[in-house]
Design a protein around this motif. Structure first.
Motif, PDB file in Angstrom:
ATOM      1  N   ASP A 125     -10.862  -2.202  -3.467  1.00 15.68           N
ATOM      2  CA  ASP A 125      -9.872  -3.148  -2.949  1.00 15.68           C
ATOM      3  C   ASP A 125      -9.260  -4.025  -4.030  1.00 15.68           C
ATOM      4  OD1 ASP A 125      -9.820  -2.312  -0.420  1.00 15.68           O
ATOM      5  OD2 ASP A 125     -11.289  -3.719   0.362  1.00 15.68           O
ATOM      6  N   TYR A 177       0.831  -1.206   0.000  1.00 13.02           N
ATOM      7  CA  TYR A 177       0.000   0.000   0.000  1.00 13.02           C
ATOM      8  C   TYR A 177       0.870   1.262   0.000  1.00 13.02           C
ATOM      9  CZ  TYR A 177      -3.460   3.399   1.735  1.00 13.02           C
ATOM     10  OH  TYR A 177      -4.271   4.496   1.889  1.00 13.02           O
ATOM     11  N   GLU A 188       0.344   1.077   6.470  1.00  7.90           N
ATOM     12  CA  GLU A 188      -0.679   0.144   5.980  1.00  7.90           C
ATOM     13  C   GLU A 188      -2.003   0.862   5.795  1.00  7.90           C
ATOM     14  OE1 GLU A 188      -0.726  -2.997   8.826  1.00  7.90           O
ATOM     15  OE2 GLU A 188       1.003  -3.996   7.918  1.00  7.90           O
ATOM     16  N   LYS A 189      -2.877   0.260   5.016  1.00  6.88           N
ATOM     17  CA  LYS A 189      -4.197   0.860   4.790  1.00  6.88           C
ATOM     18  C   LYS A 189      -5.023   0.727   6.069  1.00  6.88           C
ATOM     19  CE  LYS A 189      -8.128   0.756   1.686  1.00  6.88           C
ATOM     20  NZ  LYS A 189      -8.759   0.116   0.534  1.00  6.88           N
ATOM     21  N   LYS A 190      -5.676   1.827   6.453  1.00  8.72           N
ATOM     22  CA  LYS A 190      -6.550   1.795   7.637  1.00  8.72           C
ATOM     23  C   LYS A 190      -7.789   0.957   7.317  1.00  8.72           C
ATOM     24  CE  LYS A 190      -4.216   4.482  10.422  1.00  8.72           C
ATOM     25  NZ  LYS A 190      -2.928   4.115   9.849  1.00  8.72           N
ATOM     26  N   LEU A 191      -8.089   0.005   8.175  1.00 10.16           N
ATOM     27  CA  LEU A 191      -9.247  -0.865   7.929  1.00 10.16           C
ATOM     28  C   LEU A 191     -10.505  -0.252   8.534  1.00 10.16           C
ATOM     29  CD1 LEU A 191      -7.659  -4.348   8.651  1.00 10.16           C
ATOM     30  CD2 LEU A 191      -8.051  -3.262   6.453  1.00 10.16           C
ATOM     31  N   THR A 192     -11.576  -0.208   7.778  1.00 12.14           N
ATOM     32  CA  THR A 192     -12.892   0.205   8.296  1.00 12.14           C
ATOM     33  C   THR A 192     -13.885  -0.858   7.862  1.00 12.14           C
ATOM     34  OG1 THR A 192     -13.570   1.376   6.297  1.00 12.14           O
ATOM     35  CG2 THR A 192     -12.266   2.632   7.877  1.00 12.14           C
ATOM     36  N   ASN A 193     -15.064  -0.820   8.407  1.00  9.80           N
ATOM     37  CA  ASN A 193     -16.055  -1.823   7.996  1.00  9.80           C
ATOM     38  C   ASN A 193     -16.927  -1.322   6.847  1.00  9.80           C
ATOM     39  OD1 ASN A 193     -17.408   0.052   9.391  1.00  9.80           O
ATOM     40  ND2 ASN A 193     -18.070  -1.287  11.081  1.00  9.80           N
ATOM     41  N   ARG A 204     -16.954  -0.698   2.794  1.00  6.01           N
ATOM     42  CA  ARG A 204     -16.241  -1.072   1.575  1.00  6.01           C
ATOM     43  C   ARG A 204     -16.910  -0.418   0.376  1.00  6.01           C
ATOM     44  NH1 ARG A 204     -12.967  -2.265   4.388  1.00  6.01           N
ATOM     45  NH2 ARG A 204     -11.885  -4.227   4.813  1.00  6.01           N
TER      46      ARG A 204
END
Length: 595
Positions: free
Chosen positions: A553, A500, A541-546, A548
């Motif tokens: 992606d 990323y 790194e890519k920040k993860l969220t719920n 999409r």
């Protein structure tokens, strides 16, 4: 003086990749050194791994073939001027030289360097034009260029009357007429016997053995190789070791060898004129003479040209130190450099500014790179500084080494190359267009201007250019030379490179690392597209969220990173940067932390 008609001593001179090692292979096969069914590797004289990989000869080596009852000692010399120390010593052992020239490329700078040394010594030459099967061969023009080269080097009239042979070394064919048909190398062997003088010696003189090379064996210790100028040596003989400016020392010869094919063979006695090797003299060094105890007569010592480039070898202090190598400390590095000094007369080692660093001086970048590559394969870890030119003061004026750069490029790159070399204080002295679409340019340029040039040269000529260089003397200091035009991308923290982060840094310049590679603070991870350095977070790194979004992606596409060989890394760095060398990795880093 008495001549030994059963012996000939011959050195082969050629530029890198003109086919001398291949020709020696064919001579060994046709003289019956190998059995019909014997498994023999190609280019059998290139015994070092590095020699096989780079396709060049680094160490001068001896072999011997027997033809019609005459033993021909052949010495295969390096074709690269950085290993000129090997060449100058080799010429002390021989009575004639074979000049091998490519039928298309003609004589190139390294050929000129060694041939000049041979002609100075008055050695008679045989000229062999090789690769006559090439479709773009230009045999007559190349022969004219060889004559021009001899005249340039002030050859005597006798030396200009050289015999010429035409060979296809791969097929094992030698001809006296390039248009004729051939089956074997018999014309070459016959020419060697008729044109190279037999070694002569004084039958009444005492022993004189000049040491020109050193080897090492775990079983018998240091082995001295050289030519017996007068007298003879016997197994178990007591001799006098004669060093310049020191009283003679007594020494005993535990083993005496001569050469048969590729092998050293133990002998009870070897006579004058032959090339031999002896063990048992622990303090012997290149240039020493082994003489008679009763009547010691030293021979003139061997002089080797001074180094032109220096580099600081220091302990690897990066956060990743010790993970791949076995030898890490300054004591290990010092011991290894001291061992190198035993065999390699053209390098110098001295203590640098700190106790953990050593300044190593050599004839060129290639010689330093080969030393470092050999060390890393043996398990050493170390850091290298940017190579620096060794200047001198002559008559109150600072002078620096000057080189002849011979460039072979397609016609459409002449402007780019001329501009590139002119910006580095180079001056064009010759331009030859043979009408084949390629042009040969000759420049005189300070050695400083060549540091870092090769990678830029290959990029700008799209890999089609050929650059050869040769030190030709010293010139007054030419003033400042512009270095690398771009800054670098430097990692600002430790971690692992992430796809990323690399994807988002790609527009900023060229990346040097793969995803998953370990990085640390101060490590150079890419080249900036602008002139200044930029500290970056390549571990982000890519920040993860719920949440999409459709399509967001998809797999990120990365441009393959630029990979550095050791030579390219040494040329690339600036004064405030280091190359970190370990057995499995080559990394670039800043010498100091973030400003």
């Amino acid at each position: 003086m008495q001549a030994r008609q059963d012996l000939r001593n011959l050195a082969i001179i050629a530029h890198v990749d003109h086919g001398k090692t291949t020709l020696v292979d064919a001579m060994l096969w046709q003289s019956g050194v190998f059995r019909e069914n014997e498994q023999v590797s190609e280019r059998v004289m290139d015994s070092l791994d590095l020699e096989r990989e780079k396709g060049i000869t680094i160490m001068a080596k001896n072999t011997a073939v027997v033809y019609r009852g005459v033993k021909i000692n052949i010495v295969d010399t390096p074709g690269h001027a950085d290993f000129g120390g090997e060449v100058e010593r080799t010429l002390n052992m021989v009575d004639g030289v074979m000049l091998l020239v490519d039928a298309t490329e003609g004589p190139l700078p390294q050929t000129r360097f060694v041939l000049g040394k041979a002609l100075e010594r008055g050695l008679p030459p045989i000229v062999v034009i090789n690769k006559i099967d090439r479709p773009d061969r230009r045999i007559q023009e190349v022969l004219d260029e060889v004559y021009d080269l001899f005249i340039d080097l002030d050859a005597t009239e006798d030396q200009l009357e050289f015999p010429v042979l035409y060979t296809n070394a791969k097929a094992g064919i030698a001809l006296t007429d390039p248009e004729a048909e051939g089956r074997d190398l018999v014309p070459l062997f016959e020419t060697i016997l008729s044109s190279i003088p037999a070694p002569s010696h004084d039958p009444d003189a005492p022993l004189q053995f000049l040491v020109t090379n050193l080897q090492y064996s775990d079983y018998v210790g240091r082995i001295a190789v050289g030519k017996i100028v007068n007298g003879s040596i016997n197994h178990g003989q007591e001799v006098a070791l004669l060093k310049p400016g020191e009283p003679p020392c007594r020494a005993g010869l535990s083993v005496v060898y001569s050469y048969e094919g590729l092998d050293r063979v133990e002998r009870d006695r070897v006579d004058a004129g032959d090339i031999a090797a002896v063990a048992g003299v622990e303090d012997v060094f290149i240039g020493d003479t082994l003489g008679d105890l009763v009547d010691p007569r030293p021979l003139p010592t061997i002089t080797v040209e001074e180094p032109t480039i220096a580099m600081v070898f220091s302990v690897n202090t990066s956060p990743l130190a010790g993970k791949e190598g076995r030898y890490l400390t300054s004591r290990h590095i010092k011991d290894r450099l001291d061992k190198e000094l035993l065999y390699n007369v053209s390098i110098r080692v001295e203590q640098a500014e700190t106790r953990e660093s050593f300044r190593v001086s050599a004839r060129g970048e290639m010689q330093l790179a080969v030393l470092v590559e050999t060390m890393r394969r043996e398990g050493y870890e170390l850091s290298l500084s940017k190579p620096r030119i060794i200047t001198r003061e002559v008559g109150g004026q600072v002078v620096e080494p000057q080189e002849l750069a011979v460039v072979d490029v397609p016609e459409n790159y002449v402007g780019i190359v001329t501009e590139m070399l002119s910006s580095r204080r180079g001056q064009m002295t010759r331009m030859i267009n043979n009408g084949f679409g390629r042009v040969r340019l000759e420049f005189e340029i300070p050695s400083r201007g060549l540091i870092g040039l090769r990678s830029q040269f290959l990029t700008d000529t799209r890999g089609t250019g050929i650059l050869n260089t040769l030190v030709i003397g010293h010139t007054p200091h030419a003033g400042p030379i512009t270095g690398r035009p771009n800054g670098v991308l430097v990692s600002d923290r430790a971690g692992k490179a992430v796809t990323y982060a690399i994807h988002h840094l790609q527009p900023r310049g060229t990346i040097f690392v793969n995803p998953g590679d370990p990085v640390y603070e101060g490590m150079i991870v890419g080249e900036n597209s602008r002139a200044e350095d930029m500290w970056v977070n390549i571990t982000k790194e890519k920040k993860l969220t719920n949440i999409r979004a459709a399509g967001s992606d998809e797999a990120l596409r990365l441009i393959p990173p630029r990979q550095f060989t050791l030579e390219l890394a040494m040329e690339y760095i600036n004064d405030d940067e280091l190359v970190e060398v370990t057995p499995r990795s080559i990394r670039l880093r800043k010498a100091k932390g973030r400003p």
